[in-house]
Design a protein around this motif. Structure first.
Motif, PDB file in Angstrom:
ATOM      1  N   GLY A 188       0.799  -1.205   0.000  1.00 17.04           N
ATOM      2  CA  GLY A 188       0.000   0.000   0.000  1.00 17.04           C
ATOM      3  C   GLY A 188       0.835   1.259   0.000  1.00 17.04           C
ATOM      4  N   SER A 228      -5.771  -1.664   0.451  1.00 15.80           N
ATOM      5  CA  SER A 228      -4.338  -1.373   0.481  1.00 15.80           C
ATOM      6  C   SER A 228      -4.056  -0.143   1.335  1.00 15.80           C
ATOM      7  CB  SER A 228      -3.814  -1.136  -0.941  1.00 15.80           C
ATOM      8  OG  SER A 228      -3.940  -2.290  -1.729  1.00 15.80           O
ATOM      9  N   VAL A 229      -5.034   0.783   1.360  1.00  8.78           N
ATOM     10  CA  VAL A 229      -4.843   2.051   2.066  1.00  8.78           C
ATOM     11  C   VAL A 229      -6.136   2.430   2.770  1.00  8.78           C
ATOM     12  CG1 VAL A 229      -4.260   4.503   1.829  1.00  8.78           C
ATOM     13  CG2 VAL A 229      -3.171   2.820   0.316  1.00  8.78           C
ATOM     14  N   ILE A 271      -0.562   4.609  -6.519  1.00  5.10           N
ATOM     15  CA  ILE A 271      -0.708   3.620  -5.455  1.00  5.10           C
ATOM     16  C   ILE A 271       0.037   2.370  -5.901  1.00  5.10           C
ATOM     17  CG2 ILE A 271      -2.295   2.181  -4.131  1.00  5.10           C
ATOM     18  CD1 ILE A 271      -4.397   4.344  -4.422  1.00  5.10           C
ATOM     19  N   ASP A 272       1.010   1.952  -5.104  1.00  3.19           N
ATOM     20  CA  ASP A 272       1.867   0.826  -5.483  1.00  3.19           C
ATOM     21  C   ASP A 272       2.442   1.019  -6.885  1.00  3.19           C
ATOM     22  OD1 ASP A 272       1.604  -0.520  -3.083  1.00  3.19           O
ATOM     23  OD2 ASP A 272      -0.181  -1.606  -3.725  1.00  3.19           O
ATOM     24  N   ASP A 290       4.648   1.681   2.464  1.00  2.00           N
ATOM     25  CA  ASP A 290       3.693   0.655   2.847  1.00  2.00           C
ATOM     26  C   ASP A 290       3.640   0.520   4.370  1.00  2.00           C
ATOM     27  OD1 ASP A 290       1.906  -1.498   2.545  1.00  2.00           O
ATOM     28  OD2 ASP A 290       3.555  -2.929   2.712  1.00  2.00           O
TER      29      ASP A 290
END
Length: 386
Positions: free
Chosen positions: A2, A153-154, A62-63, A28
């Motif tokens: 994340g 992820s977030v 994101i990523d 992350d």
């Protein structure tokens, strides 16, 4: 995974720039707080991360995937807002599982995730209750549970504790920290409460007028603020400031003068001195290095339990230094200072006292720009960091 990156993200509404070229790298599993005064752009920044608002310029990753133009549903994010917004006609189980059900998730998987979230959030015995039967803290946990079950992820949280009473807010922020560590999920948390940001975050991003002022661990923002705004915003009560100038090896203001030794002010002549209330002491304090005593009169006392806030009318009465020979025997000036004193102090309003500053905790800022020059006026002062 994340990780998240903002690349020169800007948001402009007609002639108003709400967010101005913010660059931000979040690792992350980090817990990052966006903090600043109302209207500074922190919620707009969060909305651009979540896809609720499209940037006027810049990119959101994101990523390492560019998600700038993706809708919120495709970003694998979960959001918790100040307005809890539970469905009043649904029980706790249905509220938590709603997002999974509209995505046609397998019923057995839904039950497993909801039960896991309920156990994590201590909601096991409340799943059949309606929101009206819950306390404020329980309703907030349900809203968080609704986000958890998506396995995002977030996490994006926009002042989720603002509507709770003070005692419950302290309890809930502890729970949020424990939850974030347990889930190991990247969390971006918006708040105007700098104490909340300081206690919860791995790093704090301080924003003002749409511009990122500093991003650093909480104690770095506190001990080594990048500029006068951060110094005044982080810390409660706020830092004391005195405008003055550099003359020779001294900081000179109407109300005081302080020897700077061999500190390098990079050729800046007009500077602002900053000192926090907790770094002002009586002369008998055991300090490694302190200034010469400063005359002061106690104006107002505010006992708050473990300490007393002391409002002081302080400064020089007469100039005596050779560097000030043209002003000798003339009244120089007074300034107001706020001091944090021990609760057992016996001082009284109207009393004349002497105070000293902890030299290791004095900050200097360039008056024109507000940028930090040095932190601690000792032989090797800490250079400012951003």
């Amino acid at each position: 995974m994340g990780s998240l990156r903002l690349a020169t993200v800007t948001k402009q509404y007609d002639d108003v720039v709400a967010v101005d070229g913010i660059d931000l790298d979040i690792a992350d599993s980090e817990f990052i707080s966006l903090v600043g005064p109302s209207g500074c752009g922190k919620s707009t920044t969060l909305e651009m991360i979540g896809g609720l608002t499209t940037p006027s310029d810049g990119k959101v990753f994101i990523d390492d995937q560019d998600v700038t133009d993706l809708p919120p549903k495709d970003r694998n994010l979960a959001m918790v807002f100040q307005n809890i917004a539970l469905f009043p006609h649904m029980n706790v189980y249905d509220n938590i599982s709603y997002g999974l059900r509209i995505r046609n998730t397998d019923p057995e998987e839904i039950e497993r995730r909801v039960n896991d979230a309920a156990e994590t959030l201590q909601l096991e015995g409340l799943l059949e209750r309606s929101p009206s039967e819950l306390s404020g803290g329980q309703r907030q946990r349900v809203a968080i549970g609704r986000a958890i079950v998506r396995n995002p992820s977030v996490f994006l949280m926009d002042e989720p504790l603002a509507n709770l009473d003070a005692k419950l807010r302290v309890h809930m922020r502890t729970e949020l920290q424990q939850l974030q560590r347990e889930l190991d999920v990247t969390t971006i948390y918006v708040t105007h409460d700098q104490e909340e940001a300081m206690t919860m975050s791995d790093r704090v991003a301080v924003i003002n007028d749409g511009t990122l002022q500093q991003i650093a661990p909480p104690l770095t923002c506190y001990n080594e603020p990048a500029n006068r705004f951060v110094a005044g915003f982080i810390g409660s009560p706020s830092m004391n400031f005195v405008d003055g100038s550099i003359k020779g090896t001294q900081f000179v203001a109407e109300s005081l003068r302080i020897d700077l030794g061999d500190i390098d002010c990079d050729g800046v002549s007009d500077v602002t001195l900053g000192i926090r209330p907790e770094h002002i002491h009586f002369p008998d304090a055991d300090l490694p290095e302190n200034t010469e005593p400063i005359d002061a009169t106690v104006d107002v006392l505010e006992p708050i339990g473990e300490k007393i806030f002391v409002y002081l009318d302080a400064g020089l009465e007469k100039a005596t230094s050779g560097d000030w020979s043209d002003a000798e025997d003339e009244t120089v000036g007074r300034s107001q200072f706020l001091m944090s004193a021990p609760s057992d102090s016996t001082i009284e309003e109207g009393e004349s006292v002497e105070i000293v500053f902890d030299r290791t905790s004095i900050h200097l800022f360039e008056t024109a720009t507000g940028e930090a020059i040095a932190h601690g006026i000792v032989s090797e002062p800490t250079k400012p960091t951003r």
